[in-house]
Write a protein that holds these residues in place. Structure first.
Motif, PDB file in Angstrom:
ATOM      1  N   UNK A  96       0.835  -1.180   0.000  1.00  0.00           N
ATOM      2  CA  UNK A  96       0.000   0.000   0.000  1.00  0.00           C
ATOM      3  C   UNK A  96       0.881   1.245   0.000  1.00  0.00           C
ATOM      4  N   UNK A  97       0.357   2.368  -0.477  1.00  0.00           N
ATOM      5  CA  UNK A  97       1.155   3.600  -0.446  1.00  0.00           C
ATOM      6  C   UNK A  97       1.674   3.941   0.944  1.00  0.00           C
ATOM      7  N   UNK A  98       0.919   3.624   1.984  1.00  0.00           N
ATOM      8  CA  UNK A  98       1.362   3.914   3.336  1.00  0.00           C
ATOM      9  C   UNK A  98       2.520   3.039   3.793  1.00  0.00           C
ATOM     10  N   UNK A  99       2.886   2.042   2.998  1.00  0.00           N
ATOM     11  CA  UNK A  99       4.065   1.236   3.284  1.00  0.00           C
ATOM     12  C   UNK A  99       5.349   1.926   2.833  1.00  0.00           C
ATOM     13  N   UNK A 100       5.224   3.020   2.128  1.00  0.00           N
ATOM     14  CA  UNK A 100       6.387   3.746   1.637  1.00  0.00           C
ATOM     15  C   UNK A 100       7.245   4.224   2.802  1.00  0.00           C
ATOM     16  N   UNK A 101       8.505   3.840   2.796  1.00  0.00           N
ATOM     17  CA  UNK A 101       9.421   4.183   3.877  1.00  0.00           C
ATOM     18  C   UNK A 101      10.797   3.622   3.551  1.00  0.00           C
ATOM     19  N   UNK A 102      11.763   4.018   4.361  1.00  0.00           N
ATOM     20  CA  UNK A 102      13.051   3.354   4.347  1.00  0.00           C
ATOM     21  C   UNK A 102      12.967   2.184   5.310  1.00  0.00           C
ATOM     22  N   UNK A 103      13.299   1.011   4.829  1.00  0.00           N
ATOM     23  CA  UNK A 103      13.219  -0.190   5.637  1.00  0.00           C
ATOM     24  C   UNK A 103      14.604  -0.573   6.136  1.00  0.00           C
ATOM     25  N   UNK A 104      14.689  -0.815   7.435  1.00  0.00           N
ATOM     26  CA  UNK A 104      15.951  -1.119   8.084  1.00  0.00           C
ATOM     27  C   UNK A 104      15.948  -2.521   8.658  1.00  0.00           C
ATOM     28  N   UNK A 105      17.038  -3.194   8.478  1.00  0.00           N
ATOM     29  CA  UNK A 105      17.296  -4.464   9.126  1.00  0.00           C
ATOM     30  C   UNK A 105      18.016  -4.197  10.445  1.00  0.00           C
ATOM     31  N   UNK A 106      17.643  -4.918  11.498  1.00  0.00           N
ATOM     32  CA  UNK A 106      18.236  -4.709  12.805  1.00  0.00           C
ATOM     33  C   UNK A 106      18.530  -6.041  13.479  1.00  0.00           C
ATOM     34  N   UNK A 107      19.543  -6.037  14.339  1.00  0.00           N
ATOM     35  CA  UNK A 107      19.956  -7.245  15.046  1.00  0.00           C
ATOM     36  C   UNK A 107      20.048  -6.978  16.541  1.00  0.00           C
ATOM     37  N   UNK A 108      19.654  -7.964  17.320  1.00  0.00           N
ATOM     38  CA  UNK A 108      19.720  -7.903  18.770  1.00  0.00           C
ATOM     39  C   UNK A 108      20.235  -9.233  19.283  1.00  0.00           C
ATOM     40  N   UNK A 109      21.205  -9.181  20.168  1.00  0.00           N
ATOM     41  CA  UNK A 109      21.776 -10.401  20.722  1.00  0.00           C
ATOM     42  C   UNK A 109      20.717 -11.204  21.453  1.00  0.00           C
ATOM     43  N   UNK A 110      20.624 -12.446  21.120  1.00  0.00           N
ATOM     44  CA  UNK A 110      19.697 -13.414  21.710  1.00  0.00           C
ATOM     45  C   UNK A 110      18.242 -13.049  21.424  1.00  0.00           C
ATOM     46  N   UNK A 111      17.430 -12.849  22.460  1.00  0.00           N
ATOM     47  CA  UNK A 111      15.989 -12.713  22.295  1.00  0.00           C
ATOM     48  C   UNK A 111      15.582 -11.466  21.520  1.00  0.00           C
ATOM     49  N   UNK A 112      14.502 -11.599  20.757  1.00  0.00           N
ATOM     50  CA  UNK A 112      14.017 -10.476  19.964  1.00  0.00           C
ATOM     51  C   UNK A 112      13.284  -9.475  20.841  1.00  0.00           C
ATOM     52  N   UNK A 113      13.134  -8.272  20.311  1.00  0.00           N
ATOM     53  CA  UNK A 113      12.411  -7.218  20.992  1.00  0.00           C
ATOM     54  C   UNK A 113      11.472  -6.528  20.027  1.00  0.00           C
ATOM     55  N   UNK A 114      10.611  -5.688  20.561  1.00  0.00           N
ATOM     56  CA  UNK A 114       9.619  -4.985  19.762  1.00  0.00           C
ATOM     57  C   UNK A 114       9.893  -3.490  19.658  1.00  0.00           C
ATOM     58  N   UNK A 115      10.935  -3.026  20.312  1.00  0.00           N
ATOM     59  CA  UNK A 115      11.272  -1.614  20.320  1.00  0.00           C
ATOM     60  C   UNK A 115      12.565  -1.381  19.553  1.00  0.00           C
ATOM     61  N   UNK A 116      12.641  -0.252  18.876  1.00  0.00           N
ATOM     62  CA  UNK A 116      13.857   0.078  18.151  1.00  0.00           C
ATOM     63  C   UNK A 116      15.049   0.198  19.091  1.00  0.00           C
ATOM     64  N   UNK A 117      14.803   0.663  20.329  1.00  0.00           N
ATOM     65  CA  UNK A 117      15.864   0.787  21.311  1.00  0.00           C
ATOM     66  C   UNK A 117      16.428  -0.534  21.776  1.00  0.00           C
ATOM     67  N   UNK A 118      15.725  -1.615  21.508  1.00  0.00           N
ATOM     68  CA  UNK A 118      16.213  -2.937  21.883  1.00  0.00           C
ATOM     69  C   UNK A 118      17.333  -3.421  20.969  1.00  0.00           C
ATOM     70  N   UNK A 119      17.447  -2.821  19.804  1.00  0.00           N
ATOM     71  CA  UNK A 119      18.395  -3.280  18.789  1.00  0.00           C
ATOM     72  C   UNK A 119      19.573  -2.331  18.704  1.00  0.00           C
ATOM     73  N   UNK A 120      20.752  -2.886  18.699  1.00  0.00           N
ATOM     74  CA  UNK A 120      21.957  -2.064  18.679  1.00  0.00           C
ATOM     75  C   UNK A 120      22.763  -2.176  17.400  1.00  0.00           C
TER      76      UNK A 120
END
Length: 123
Positions: free
Chosen positions: A87-111
């Motif tokens: 959809x047009x609202x999907x327009x964005x820059x998409x970033x891949x992120x990694x977090x040691x061990x367990x996943x998180x739901x916040x951008x601050x969880x990923x370093x």
């Protein structure tokens, strides 16, 4: 140090599909939960999807539920985001992120973050 490089973005029409890929290097890939975030100009970085170390668990936000699918191939050190019915609202820059061990739901969880890949959906 974990290096992430996204690819697969582009310009598509509403209803089309894209498959984003993220290649990881520098650390054992299987030790990291992976996620996709997106950010449009003037907006906060938004969680899209996450996947656990083995790929057994996945999580999606409402905006992508039923349309997006995250997967990983630990042998190839890659994580992908399959995006359907864009959809047009999907327009964005998409970033891949990694977090040691367990996943998180916040951008601050990923370093660890990739440089981003642009996805533009026209109507």
């Amino acid at each position: 140090q974990v290096q992430l490089v996204e690819s697969g973005g582009g310009l598509v029409q509403a209803g089309d599909s894209l498959r984003l890929s993220c290649a990881a290097s520098g650390r054992p890939f299987s030790n990291y939960a992976m996620a996709w975030f997106r950010q449009a100009p003037g907006k906060e970085r938004e969680f899209v999807a996450a996947i656990s170390l083995s790929g057994a668990r996945t999580y999606y936000t409402d905006s992508g539920k039923g349309r997006f699918s995250i997967s990983r191939d630990n042998a190839k050190s890659t994580v992908c985001l399959q995006m359907n019915s864009l959809k047009p609202e999907d327009t964005a820059v998409y970033y891949c992120a990694a977090k040691f061990l367990n996943y998180g739901l916040r951008s601050g969880d990923y370093n660890y973050w990739g440089q981003g890949t642009q996805v533009t959906v026209s109507s």
